[in-house]
Design a protein around this motif. Structure first.
Motif, PDB file in Angstrom:
ATOM      1  N   GLU A 172      29.878  -0.114  75.198  1.00  0.00           N
ATOM      2  CA  GLU A 172      30.388  -1.042  76.211  1.00  0.00           C
ATOM      3  C   GLU A 172      31.293  -2.125  75.637  1.00  0.00           C
ATOM      4  O   GLU A 172      30.903  -2.883  74.775  1.00  0.00           O
ATOM      5  N   CYS A 173      32.531  -2.176  76.110  1.00  0.00           N
ATOM      6  CA  CYS A 173      33.394  -3.304  75.742  1.00  0.00           C
ATOM      7  C   CYS A 173      33.822  -4.043  76.994  1.00  0.00           C
ATOM      8  O   CYS A 173      33.590  -5.233  77.109  1.00  0.00           O
ATOM      9  N   CYS A 174      34.437  -3.388  77.967  1.00  0.00           N
ATOM     10  CA  CYS A 174      34.860  -4.136  79.151  1.00  0.00           C
ATOM     11  C   CYS A 174      34.677  -3.339  80.442  1.00  0.00           C
ATOM     12  O   CYS A 174      35.546  -3.372  81.314  1.00  0.00           O
ATOM     13  N   GLY A 175      33.579  -2.620  80.564  1.00  0.00           N
ATOM     14  CA  GLY A 175      33.264  -1.944  81.824  1.00  0.00           C
ATOM     15  C   GLY A 175      34.204  -0.822  82.210  1.00  0.00           C
ATOM     16  O   GLY A 175      34.544  -0.665  83.378  1.00  0.00           O
ATOM     17  N   HIS A 176      34.622  -0.035  81.228  1.00  0.00           N
ATOM     18  CA  HIS A 176      35.503   1.102  81.542  1.00  0.00           C
ATOM     19  C   HIS A 176      34.737   2.191  82.296  1.00  0.00           C
ATOM     20  O   HIS A 176      33.524   2.226  82.306  1.00  0.00           O
ATOM     21  N   MET A 177      35.490   3.122  82.869  1.00  0.00           N
ATOM     22  CA  MET A 177      34.903   4.276  83.525  1.00  0.00           C
ATOM     23  C   MET A 177      34.395   5.257  82.460  1.00  0.00           C
ATOM     24  O   MET A 177      34.853   5.246  81.326  1.00  0.00           O
ATOM     25  N   PRO A 187      30.853   4.930  67.110  1.00  0.00           N
ATOM     26  CA  PRO A 187      32.146   5.619  67.129  1.00  0.00           C
ATOM     27  C   PRO A 187      33.224   4.832  67.869  1.00  0.00           C
ATOM     28  O   PRO A 187      34.383   5.223  67.853  1.00  0.00           O
ATOM     29  N   ARG A 188      32.862   3.740  68.522  1.00  0.00           N
ATOM     30  CA  ARG A 188      33.870   2.936  69.219  1.00  0.00           C
ATOM     31  C   ARG A 188      34.349   1.751  68.369  1.00  0.00           C
ATOM     32  O   ARG A 188      35.149   0.937  68.829  1.00  0.00           O
ATOM     33  N   MET A 189      33.893   1.650  67.157  1.00  0.00           N
ATOM     34  CA  MET A 189      34.322   0.508  66.334  1.00  0.00           C
ATOM     35  C   MET A 189      35.843   0.500  66.191  1.00  0.00           C
ATOM     36  O   MET A 189      36.471   1.540  66.065  1.00  0.00           O
ATOM     37  N   THR A 225      37.980  -0.112  68.453  1.00  0.00           N
ATOM     38  CA  THR A 225      38.678   0.306  69.668  1.00  0.00           C
ATOM     39  C   THR A 225      38.545  -0.756  70.758  1.00  0.00           C
ATOM     40  O   THR A 225      37.457  -1.315  70.939  1.00  0.00           O
ATOM     41  N   CYS A 226      39.626  -0.969  71.500  1.00  0.00           N
ATOM     42  CA  CYS A 226      39.665  -1.946  72.593  1.00  0.00           C
ATOM     43  C   CYS A 226      39.017  -3.250  72.124  1.00  0.00           C
ATOM     44  O   CYS A 226      39.402  -3.777  71.094  1.00  0.00           O
ATOM     45  N   ALA A 227      38.025  -3.757  72.837  1.00  0.00           N
ATOM     46  CA  ALA A 227      37.411  -5.022  72.444  1.00  0.00           C
ATOM     47  C   ALA A 227      35.992  -4.826  71.931  1.00  0.00           C
ATOM     48  O   ALA A 227      35.162  -5.716  72.016  1.00  0.00           O
TER      49      ALA A 227
END
Ligand SMILES: [Zn+2]
Ligand SMILES: [Zn+2]
Ligand SMILES: [Zn+2]
Ligand SMILES: [Zn+2]
Length: 232
Positions: free
Chosen positions: A75-80, A210-212, A214-216
């Motif tokens: 979770e970073c900013c509530g993506h789909m 795995p999201r490190m 990426t985005c925020a």
């Protein structure tokens, strides 16, 4: 770069196993649990060397699994997000009540999961994080809280891209695409002086997901003790 060794602790006996042997080891514990009238599934979720093993109650939904994945890894900013099973999509559309894409994630997994079933998952349709998951087994036992974490990879031994000696702790989300963006605390000081993007916005925490970078994304909200950096 050498292939990273990925291993984690078993929640039942605390022993450490490699990624390749973890499924079989956990299956032994799961098959020894007392039989009940309930049903649970063993799920192996992975993105390269990063992995999660969970036990999931048959009455839990894909939406609950989505919440869990967001909390631990994404979770970073509530993506789909979306699950795909046998060409059918199950979408999370809670931020858009009118969205009509795929089926809903409110489906109970007992109506969907079968042993050896493979699912693909995406979080964020822009800067997408892809996960693969496989149903490893089915057991006659309940999972009281819906989803239980059985194992997770310990922080990977990612070395600094510049000195190749110390553990990387910070990511430059711009230079990482050139293979130069994972930095130890010493090399960060030098990087700040040469990379304007880094000073402005591109500095990010290296975390066990795995999201490190990426985005925020700055880390999870559960199991945070294992969400840090490899310590030598
Ligand atoms: Zn064990
Ligand atoms: Zn985001
Ligand atoms: Zn370094
Ligand atoms: Zn940079």
């Amino acid at each position: 770069m050498e292939k990273l060794i990925s291993e984690g602790n078993c929640v039942f006996c605390q022993e450490i196993f490699k990624q390749s042997g973890m499924s079989r080891h956990l299956a032994k514990h799961l098959s020894e649990l007392p039989a009940t009238k309930y049903q649970s599934f063993h799920l192996n979720i992975s993105a390269g060397e990063m992995f999660l093993h969970v036990q999931m109650d048959g009455s839990a939904t894909l939406g609950e699994l989505d919440d869990f994945l967001r909390a631990i890894w994404l979770e970073c900013c509530g993506h789909m997000s979306s699950f795909e099973v046998k060409g059918k999509r199950y979408d999370n559309d809670w931020d858009d009540m009118d969205a009509e894409i795929g089926e809903s994630q409110t489906k109970k997994v007992s109506l969907l999961f079968k042993k050896d079933m493979v699912l693909e998952y995406q979080y964020d349709f822009g800067s997408t994080t892809h996960l693969s998951m496989k149903v490893m087994g089915e057991y006659p036992t309940a999972t009281p809280k819906g989803i239980k974490l059985l194992s997770r990879n310990n922080p990977l031994k990612i070395l600094c891209h510049v000195c190749n000696e110390k553990p990387a702790a910070i990511i430059c989300s711009v230079c990482v695409y050139e293979g130069e963006g994972m930095l130890c605390k010493t090399c960060v000081t030098k990087h700040k002086k040469t990379c304007d993007d880094f000073a402005d916005y591109a500095a990010m925490k290296l975390v066990n997901s795995p999201r490190m970078g990426t985005c925020a994304y700055e880390g999870g909200t559960i199991d945070v003790a294992r969400d840090g950096v490899w310590k030598s």
